[in-house]
Design a protein around this motif. Structure first.
Motif, PDB file in Angstrom:
ATOM      1  N   PRO A 181     -44.279  40.926  39.356  1.00 57.00           N
ATOM      2  CA  PRO A 181     -43.214  41.891  39.595  1.00 57.00           C
ATOM      3  C   PRO A 181     -41.870  41.463  39.044  1.00 57.00           C
ATOM      4  O   PRO A 181     -41.025  42.300  38.732  1.00 57.00           O
ATOM      5  CB  PRO A 181     -43.170  41.988  41.128  1.00 57.00           C
ATOM      6  CG  PRO A 181     -43.746  40.695  41.613  1.00 57.00           C
ATOM      7  CD  PRO A 181     -44.781  40.329  40.600  1.00 57.00           C
ATOM      8  N   MET A 182     -41.655  40.145  38.906  1.00 56.04           N
ATOM      9  CA  MET A 182     -40.356  39.675  38.428  1.00 56.04           C
ATOM     10  C   MET A 182     -40.094  40.075  36.974  1.00 56.04           C
ATOM     11  O   MET A 182     -38.963  40.093  36.526  1.00 56.04           O
ATOM     12  CB  MET A 182     -40.267  38.153  38.556  1.00 56.04           C
ATOM     13  CG  MET A 182     -40.216  37.641  39.992  1.00 56.04           C
ATOM     14  SD  MET A 182     -38.737  38.201  40.878  1.00 56.04           S
ATOM     15  CE  MET A 182     -37.478  37.280  39.992  1.00 56.04           C
ATOM     16  N   HIS A 183     -41.146  40.441  36.228  1.00 55.25           N
ATOM     17  CA  HIS A 183     -40.997  40.763  34.819  1.00 55.25           C
ATOM     18  C   HIS A 183     -40.803  42.259  34.586  1.00 55.25           C
ATOM     19  O   HIS A 183     -40.654  42.682  33.444  1.00 55.25           O
ATOM     20  CB  HIS A 183     -42.222  40.283  34.046  1.00 55.25           C
ATOM     21  CG  HIS A 183     -42.464  38.806  34.164  1.00 55.25           C
ATOM     22  ND1 HIS A 183     -41.532  37.871  33.778  1.00 55.25           N
ATOM     23  CD2 HIS A 183     -43.523  38.110  34.646  1.00 55.25           C
ATOM     24  CE1 HIS A 183     -42.018  36.652  34.002  1.00 55.25           C
ATOM     25  NE2 HIS A 183     -43.210  36.775  34.538  1.00 55.25           N
ATOM     26  N   LEU A 184     -40.830  43.047  35.644  1.00 52.29           N
ATOM     27  CA  LEU A 184     -40.766  44.491  35.493  1.00 52.29           C
ATOM     28  C   LEU A 184     -39.597  45.071  36.279  1.00 52.29           C
ATOM     29  O   LEU A 184     -39.233  44.564  37.330  1.00 52.29           O
ATOM     30  CB  LEU A 184     -42.069  45.139  35.990  1.00 52.29           C
ATOM     31  CG  LEU A 184     -43.350  44.740  35.262  1.00 52.29           C
ATOM     32  CD1 LEU A 184     -44.555  45.294  35.996  1.00 52.29           C
ATOM     33  CD2 LEU A 184     -43.323  45.263  33.828  1.00 52.29           C
ATOM     34  N   THR A 185     -39.013  46.152  35.754  1.00 52.91           N
ATOM     35  CA  THR A 185     -37.979  46.867  36.491  1.00 52.91           C
ATOM     36  C   THR A 185     -38.660  47.820  37.485  1.00 52.91           C
ATOM     37  O   THR A 185     -39.863  48.101  37.394  1.00 52.91           O
ATOM     38  CB  THR A 185     -37.106  47.691  35.546  1.00 52.91           C
ATOM     39  OG1 THR A 185     -37.908  48.726  34.946  1.00 52.91           O
ATOM     40  CG2 THR A 185     -36.507  46.814  34.460  1.00 52.91           C
ATOM     41  N   ASP A 186     -37.861  48.336  38.427  1.00 49.42           N
ATOM     42  CA  ASP A 186     -38.399  49.317  39.365  1.00 49.42           C
ATOM     43  C   ASP A 186     -38.969  50.520  38.624  1.00 49.42           C
ATOM     44  O   ASP A 186     -40.026  51.047  38.987  1.00 49.42           O
ATOM     45  CB  ASP A 186     -37.297  49.791  40.321  1.00 49.42           C
ATOM     46  CG  ASP A 186     -36.867  48.707  41.304  1.00 49.42           C
ATOM     47  OD1 ASP A 186     -37.599  47.707  41.436  1.00 49.42           O
ATOM     48  OD2 ASP A 186     -35.800  48.865  41.932  1.00 49.42           O
ATOM     49  N   LEU A 187     -38.260  50.961  37.581  1.00 53.21           N
ATOM     50  CA  LEU A 187     -38.710  52.123  36.818  1.00 53.21           C
ATOM     51  C   LEU A 187     -40.037  51.839  36.117  1.00 53.21           C
ATOM     52  O   LEU A 187     -40.935  52.688  36.094  1.00 53.21           O
ATOM     53  CB  LEU A 187     -37.640  52.526  35.802  1.00 53.21           C
ATOM     54  CG  LEU A 187     -37.965  53.744  34.926  1.00 53.21           C
ATOM     55  CD1 LEU A 187     -38.246  54.969  35.785  1.00 53.21           C
ATOM     56  CD2 LEU A 187     -36.817  54.022  33.955  1.00 53.21           C
ATOM     57  N   ALA A 223     -34.708  55.051  46.484  1.00 55.67           N
ATOM     58  CA  ALA A 223     -36.155  55.265  46.394  1.00 55.67           C
ATOM     59  C   ALA A 223     -36.932  53.977  46.626  1.00 55.67           C
ATOM     60  O   ALA A 223     -38.118  53.899  46.342  1.00 55.67           O
ATOM     61  CB  ALA A 223     -36.514  55.848  45.019  1.00 55.67           C
ATOM     62  N   GLY A 224     -36.271  52.941  47.172  1.00 60.57           N
ATOM     63  CA  GLY A 224     -36.948  51.667  47.385  1.00 60.57           C
ATOM     64  C   GLY A 224     -36.927  50.832  46.126  1.00 60.57           C
ATOM     65  O   GLY A 224     -36.154  51.086  45.192  1.00 60.57           O
ATOM     66  N   GLY A 225     -37.799  49.813  46.082  1.00 58.41           N
ATOM     67  CA  GLY A 225     -37.824  48.944  44.920  1.00 58.41           C
ATOM     68  C   GLY A 225     -39.098  48.145  44.817  1.00 58.41           C
ATOM     69  O   GLY A 225     -39.848  48.006  45.784  1.00 58.41           O
ATOM     70  N   GLY A 226     -39.361  47.615  43.622  1.00 57.07           N
ATOM     71  CA  GLY A 226     -40.565  46.814  43.397  1.00 57.07           C
ATOM     72  C   GLY A 226     -41.813  47.623  43.669  1.00 57.07           C
ATOM     73  O   GLY A 226     -41.967  48.745  43.184  1.00 57.07           O
ATOM     74  N   TYR A 227     -42.718  47.076  44.500  1.00 62.20           N
ATOM     75  CA  TYR A 227     -43.959  47.760  44.845  1.00 62.20           C
ATOM     76  C   TYR A 227     -43.853  48.475  46.179  1.00 62.20           C
ATOM     77  O   TYR A 227     -44.854  48.761  46.831  1.00 62.20           O
ATOM     78  CB  TYR A 227     -45.119  46.757  44.823  1.00 62.20           C
ATOM     79  CG  TYR A 227     -45.399  46.322  43.421  1.00 62.20           C
ATOM     80  CD1 TYR A 227     -46.115  47.134  42.552  1.00 62.20           C
ATOM     81  CD2 TYR A 227     -44.873  45.131  42.916  1.00 62.20           C
ATOM     82  CE1 TYR A 227     -46.321  46.770  41.242  1.00 62.20           C
ATOM     83  CE2 TYR A 227     -45.073  44.762  41.601  1.00 62.20           C
ATOM     84  CZ  TYR A 227     -45.805  45.584  40.768  1.00 62.20           C
ATOM     85  OH  TYR A 227     -46.001  45.216  39.454  1.00 62.20           O
ATOM     86  N   SER A 228     -42.617  48.783  46.553  1.00 63.96           N
ATOM     87  CA  SER A 228     -42.353  49.556  47.762  1.00 63.96           C
ATOM     88  C   SER A 228     -41.382  50.670  47.399  1.00 63.96           C
ATOM     89  O   SER A 228     -40.192  50.593  47.663  1.00 63.96           O
ATOM     90  CB  SER A 228     -41.783  48.649  48.856  1.00 63.96           C
ATOM     91  OG  SER A 228     -41.637  49.340  50.063  1.00 63.96           O
TER      92      SER A 228
END
Length: 573
Positions: free
Chosen positions: A16-22, A125-130
């Protein structure tokens, strides 16, 4: 050139650290909204679709009988810091976690305001995988609710100025005492104070005015506190827009504005159904400020969730002293709602910030600073117990948190007899909130809470303010300016003294001074004046200066947002 992400959730979840929320949102295969609705027992023909992944929910789906026995979970937080606490992310993750352990749960949230989205790079809208999806749509125009509220608000402003100009001011309105501004859903400091009606007699009556952001509109607050369409119409009619030369209030119904305003809100009053990243139902509706309004989603959205699912997880803006108190004293009393548990979100870095650690040093392990910052958490635990609610502390974990720091919080909570769990919603979604979900379920179903409002509406305004200031803020006393005292007498004269209060103050301190962090004591809450939201149904004591129209920062987030030839949005978080 932006390229579409052709990776699956399973391929990316470990990085997850390599990806943006979008990017995470785009990597998720969303389900048609009809499938999400089916989980709630809603037939396809009942939905009012807004595209493939969003739908409006008709108010007829709200059923008081079906609400009985359902569980309502409030998510609040410690005093906000520049580091951020992630309350929405935890709320969504908790709902995912509850669904994972077999509890049918809907998360019910506020809608984002466009101004902050394009300003300080923040959505809702939250963040990451939430997250809730479709993330881009939710953070941008969504279903047009904010636009409808803006139009209804500005219609009232137009009718007011037209009455003075074209109808010879039959209501005897004093142009110097008009309090109804216009609104727009954008950060624009240049419009805070303006002069209108220039250009000669044909252009109206010149006077001072200005713009607030749409989230600060009383129309927004009224919609979110309404229990039905006709209740909304009545609330809109009761809005005070100005005063006469004899200091008598002038209301929207006297301008015959409330019918047309309500007509514009015919669809906006219906809650919006979307989905979480794991395909569970989410309802998003309304977005009032938590400073000068109640700071939570609509009563109708919360009741919709309770009618359709066994558990509802919802949040209130800022910390327990602002959105939390207003949720419990205003929304719950107006809506007849009774929470079964309260989750208090905290972070290691926020506690260190309250201890005085500079933001550049927050990633460094510092158990001693965490222990010092626990005084702030302690106050928010105390606040929830003032409402006879059993709190659960959720440690929103970041990768820089050390186990020793986490142990400091856990040990402290155990001494207080408070349940505490680590939450990894951002990195792991529902799986990272299973322990929190089990603990919240045990508290909610264990009869540990017996919600009691802090005050009753029939108390005097001073008694309500004093109770909140002393119990929730920890103030030593309350002081009123000469103007505030004059307004108190006026409220009694025009019959508004039995309305609840919605104190406007900084979110960055339990006091009204943003510089007093952690858990200040011995301070005085100074009420300099009052605003009125007679339509929405509350009095607003102003403690300090509250900005109703934000400005853009020197490097607005809008500068990073773009779109390619295929319609793909980039740079959105």
């Amino acid at each position: 050139m932006y390229h579409s992400i052709a990776v699956t959730l399973s391929q990316t979840i470990n990085h997850p650290m390599h990806l943006t929320d979008l990017q995470i949102a785009k990597a998720t295969q969303m389900k048609p909204i009809t499938q999400i609705a089916a989980k709630l027992g809603i037939h396809e023909e009942t939905l009012r679709p807004y595209g493939k992944y969003t739908a409006k929910l008709p108010l007829k789906l709200i059923d008081p009988q079906r609400m009985k026995g359902k569980k309502l979970i409030l998510v609040t937080a410690i005093t906000p810091t520049a580091a951020g606490e992630g309350k929405t992310t935890v709320s969504i993750g908790l709902a995912e976690g509850l669904n994972k352990i077999g509890v049918q749960t809907t998360v019910v949230l506020r809608e984002p305001s466009l101004g902050p989205v394009f300003g300080m790079k923040g959505g809702a809208a939250g963040g990451g995988y939430s997250q809730v999806l479709p993330m881009e749509s939710i953070n941008l125009h969504f279903t047009g609710d904010f636009s409808a509220i803006e139009k209804a608000h500005n219609l009232l402003a137009a009718l007011l100025d037209n009455h003075i100009h074209s109808q010879k001011n039959m209501l005897n309105i004093d142009p110097r005492k008009i309090i109804w501004k216009r609104v727009m859903d954008m950060n624009e400091r240049a419009l805070r104070d303006i002069v209108i009606g220039l250009g000669g007699s044909a252009q109206g009556v010149p006077r001072e005015s200005g713009f607030d952001i749409t989230a600060a509109s009383e129309v927004m607050a009224a919609l979110c506190l309404a229990n039905s369409l006709m209740d909304l119409k009545e609330k809109l009619g009761n809005i005070i827009v100005a005063y006469t030369y004899q200091d008598e209030p002038v209301r929207a119904h006297q301008l015959k504005a409330h019918g047309a305003m309500t007509a514009l809100l015919k669809h906006a009053i219906m809650p919006n159904l979307v989905q979480t990243i794991e395909g569970n139902p989410a309802i998003i509706h309304g977005g009032p400020f938590a400073n000068i309004a109640q700071g939570s989603n609509s009563i109708l959205a919360t009741k919709m969730g309770l009618s359709l699912s066994d558990y509802v997880v919802t949040e209130a803006g800022f910390a327990s002293d602002l959105g939390g108190e207003k949720f419990l004293d205003l929304k719950c009393q107006y809506g007849g709602l009774k929470p079964d548990a309260a989750v208090i979100v905290t972070t290691i870095r926020a506690l260190k910030s309250h201890a005085g650690v500079a933001i550049v040093n927050l990633k460094e392990p510092n158990p001693k600073a965490v222990a010092t910052g626990l005084a702030n958490l302690d106050k928010h635990i105390e606040n929830m117990r003032h409402f006879t609610l059993e709190p659960v502390v959720a440690i929103n974990q970041f990768i820089t948190d050390s186990q020793e720091e986490i142990s400091v919080i856990k040990g402290y909570c155990e001494k207080l007899g408070v349940k505490v769990e680590v939450c990894e919603a951002w990195a792991k979604g529902g799986e990272g909130c299973v322990d929190l979900a089990r603990t919240v379920k045990a508290v909610a179903e264990g009869g540990l809470s017996n919600f009691t409002p802090l005050y009753h509406f029939d108390w005097s305004i001073e008694q309500k303010i004093d109770t909140i200031a002393r119990k929730i803020y920890g103030a030593a006393e309350v002081e009123y300016s000469v103007k505030a005292k004059q307004q108190l007498r006026m409220f009694a004269k025009i019959g508004l003294d039995k309305l609840p209060v919605c104190i406007a103050k900084t979110q960055y301190s339990l006091s009204d001074d943003p510089k007093l962090t952690n858990k200040p004591t011995g301070f005085t809450i100074k009420i300099r004046e009052f605003d009125i939201a007679a339509g929405a149904g509350f009095i607003i004591p102003l403690a300090g200066t509250i900005m109703r129209m934000p400005g853009l920062p020197s490097a607005p987030a809008a500068e990073m947002i773009d779109i390619d030839e295929d319609g793909n949005i980039i740079g959105l978080f």
